[in-house]
Design a protein around this motif. Structure first.
Motif, PDB file in Angstrom:
ATOM      1  N   MET A 206       5.764  86.101  36.489  1.00  0.00           N
ATOM      2  CA  MET A 206       5.323  87.164  35.068  1.00  0.00           C
ATOM      3  C   MET A 206       3.400  86.934  35.774  1.00  0.00           C
ATOM      4  O   MET A 206       3.131  87.089  34.812  1.00  0.00           O
ATOM      5  CB  MET A 206       5.277  85.866  34.253  1.00  0.00           C
ATOM      6  CG  MET A 206       6.481  85.788  33.395  1.00  0.00           C
ATOM      7  SD  MET A 206       7.859  87.390  33.306  1.00  0.00           S
ATOM      8  CE  MET A 206       6.790  88.408  31.589  1.00  0.00           C
ATOM      9  N   GLN A 207       3.493  86.111  36.333  1.00  0.00           N
ATOM     10  CA  GLN A 207       1.696  85.186  36.437  1.00  0.00           C
ATOM     11  C   GLN A 207       2.012  86.820  37.453  1.00  0.00           C
ATOM     12  O   GLN A 207       0.083  87.170  38.250  1.00  0.00           O
ATOM     13  CB  GLN A 207       1.874  84.636  36.958  1.00  0.00           C
ATOM     14  CG  GLN A 207      -0.045  84.482  37.025  1.00  0.00           C
ATOM     15  CD  GLN A 207      -0.635  82.400  37.447  1.00  0.00           C
ATOM     16  OE1 GLN A 207       0.515  81.700  37.672  1.00  0.00           O
ATOM     17  NE2 GLN A 207      -1.929  82.285  36.983  1.00  0.00           N
TER      18      GLN A 207
ATOM     19  N   ARG B 164      14.559  92.423  38.910  1.00  0.00           N
ATOM     20  CA  ARG B 164      15.139  92.836  40.683  1.00  0.00           C
ATOM     21  C   ARG B 164      13.858  91.808  40.799  1.00  0.00           C
ATOM     22  O   ARG B 164      13.779  91.155  42.125  1.00  0.00           O
ATOM     23  CB  ARG B 164      14.084  94.526  40.397  1.00  0.00           C
ATOM     24  CG  ARG B 164      14.079  94.796  41.913  1.00  0.00           C
ATOM     25  CD  ARG B 164      13.968  96.178  41.536  1.00  0.00           C
ATOM     26  NE  ARG B 164      14.698  96.808  40.997  1.00  0.00           N
ATOM     27  CZ  ARG B 164      13.725  97.220  39.715  1.00  0.00           C
ATOM     28  NH1 ARG B 164      12.647  97.356  39.859  1.00  0.00           N
ATOM     29  NH2 ARG B 164      14.058  98.546  38.788  1.00  0.00           N
ATOM     30  N   ALA B 165      12.789  91.219  40.050  1.00  0.00           N
ATOM     31  CA  ALA B 165      11.309  90.499  40.659  1.00  0.00           C
ATOM     32  C   ALA B 165      12.329  89.069  40.735  1.00  0.00           C
ATOM     33  O   ALA B 165      12.581  88.344  41.919  1.00  0.00           O
ATOM     34  CB  ALA B 165      10.420  90.717  40.037  1.00  0.00           C
ATOM     35  N   MET B 166      13.125  88.532  39.638  1.00  0.00           N
ATOM     36  CA  MET B 166      13.800  86.912  39.831  1.00  0.00           C
ATOM     37  C   MET B 166      14.783  87.396  40.717  1.00  0.00           C
ATOM     38  O   MET B 166      14.658  86.183  41.138  1.00  0.00           O
ATOM     39  CB  MET B 166      14.308  87.185  38.270  1.00  0.00           C
ATOM     40  CG  MET B 166      13.624  86.563  37.665  1.00  0.00           C
ATOM     41  SD  MET B 166      12.196  85.669  37.899  1.00  0.00           S
ATOM     42  CE  MET B 166      13.680  83.829  37.191  1.00  0.00           C
TER      43      MET B 166
ATOM     44  N   ARG C 134      13.987  86.126  44.247  1.00  0.00           N
ATOM     45  CA  ARG C 134      13.323  85.082  44.270  1.00  0.00           C
ATOM     46  C   ARG C 134      14.989  84.113  44.556  1.00  0.00           C
ATOM     47  O   ARG C 134      14.451  83.228  44.108  1.00  0.00           O
ATOM     48  CB  ARG C 134      12.577  84.200  43.891  1.00  0.00           C
ATOM     49  CG  ARG C 134      11.375  85.151  43.798  1.00  0.00           C
ATOM     50  CD  ARG C 134      10.820  85.119  42.933  1.00  0.00           C
ATOM     51  NE  ARG C 134       8.859  86.031  42.593  1.00  0.00           N
ATOM     52  CZ  ARG C 134       8.715  86.772  43.318  1.00  0.00           C
ATOM     53  NH1 ARG C 134       9.702  87.902  43.166  1.00  0.00           N
ATOM     54  NH2 ARG C 134       7.509  87.416  43.264  1.00  0.00           N
ATOM     55  N   GLU C 135      16.215  84.685  45.154  1.00  0.00           N
ATOM     56  CA  GLU C 135      17.624  84.313  44.688  1.00  0.00           C
ATOM     57  C   GLU C 135      18.298  83.632  42.960  1.00  0.00           C
ATOM     58  O   GLU C 135      18.776  83.377  43.043  1.00  0.00           O
ATOM     59  CB  GLU C 135      17.844  82.950  45.441  1.00  0.00           C
ATOM     60  CG  GLU C 135      17.985  83.643  46.725  1.00  0.00           C
ATOM     61  CD  GLU C 135      17.458  82.634  48.562  1.00  0.00           C
ATOM     62  OE1 GLU C 135      18.397  82.127  47.414  1.00  0.00           O
ATOM     63  OE2 GLU C 135      17.322  83.464  48.835  1.00  0.00           O
ATOM     64  N   VAL C 136      17.626  84.572  42.005  1.00  0.00           N
ATOM     65  CA  VAL C 136      17.678  83.853  40.636  1.00  0.00           C
ATOM     66  C   VAL C 136      18.128  85.625  40.109  1.00  0.00           C
ATOM     67  O   VAL C 136      17.667  85.846  40.250  1.00  0.00           O
ATOM     68  CB  VAL C 136      16.552  83.524  39.547  1.00  0.00           C
ATOM     69  CG1 VAL C 136      17.182  83.106  37.991  1.00  0.00           C
ATOM     70  CG2 VAL C 136      15.870  82.121  40.336  1.00  0.00           C
ATOM     71  N   ARG C 137      19.140  84.970  39.645  1.00  0.00           N
ATOM     72  CA  ARG C 137      20.235  86.074  38.774  1.00  0.00           C
ATOM     73  C   ARG C 137      20.669  85.682  37.454  1.00  0.00           C
ATOM     74  O   ARG C 137      20.472  84.785  36.937  1.00  0.00           O
ATOM     75  CB  ARG C 137      21.447  85.935  39.154  1.00  0.00           C
ATOM     76  CG  ARG C 137      22.188  86.700  38.863  1.00  0.00           C
ATOM     77  CD  ARG C 137      24.071  87.275  40.036  1.00  0.00           C
ATOM     78  NE  ARG C 137      24.441  88.284  39.277  1.00  0.00           N
ATOM     79  CZ  ARG C 137      26.451  88.100  38.429  1.00  0.00           C
ATOM     80  NH1 ARG C 137      26.530  86.727  39.451  1.00  0.00           N
ATOM     81  NH2 ARG C 137      27.282  88.683  38.204  1.00  0.00           N
TER      82      ARG C 137
END
Length: 69
Positions: free
Chosen positions: A14-15, A27-29, A32-35
């Motif tokens: 977010m930042q 997409r950004a998450m 970083r391997e967060v689904r």
């Protein structure tokens, strides 16, 4: 703790990236391997989100209340 890790990743996304819409955020998450898994209710409407990370699957509200649908 996994909840805190997800929250920290969320805060960084977010930042630093300031996603303009939900697709950008997802997409950004994922980078970083967060689904992000949408939760759909019986009426077929979006109810909230689940976060899957390092084998854990948590509701958004379990990570942080403001991260629920």
């Amino acid at each position: 703790m996994v909840r805190q890790e997800i929250k920290q990743i969320h805060d960084k996304v977010m930042q630093n990236e300031r996603p303009q819409n939900l697709d950008d955020y997802i997409r950004a998450m994922q980078q970083r391997e967060v689904r992000i898994i949408p939760s759909i209710n019986k009426q077929g409407r979006l109810q909230g989100f689940r976060f899957e990370y390092k084998g854990h699957n948590l509701k958004g509200s379990e990570v942080r209340r403001s991260m629920s649908g």
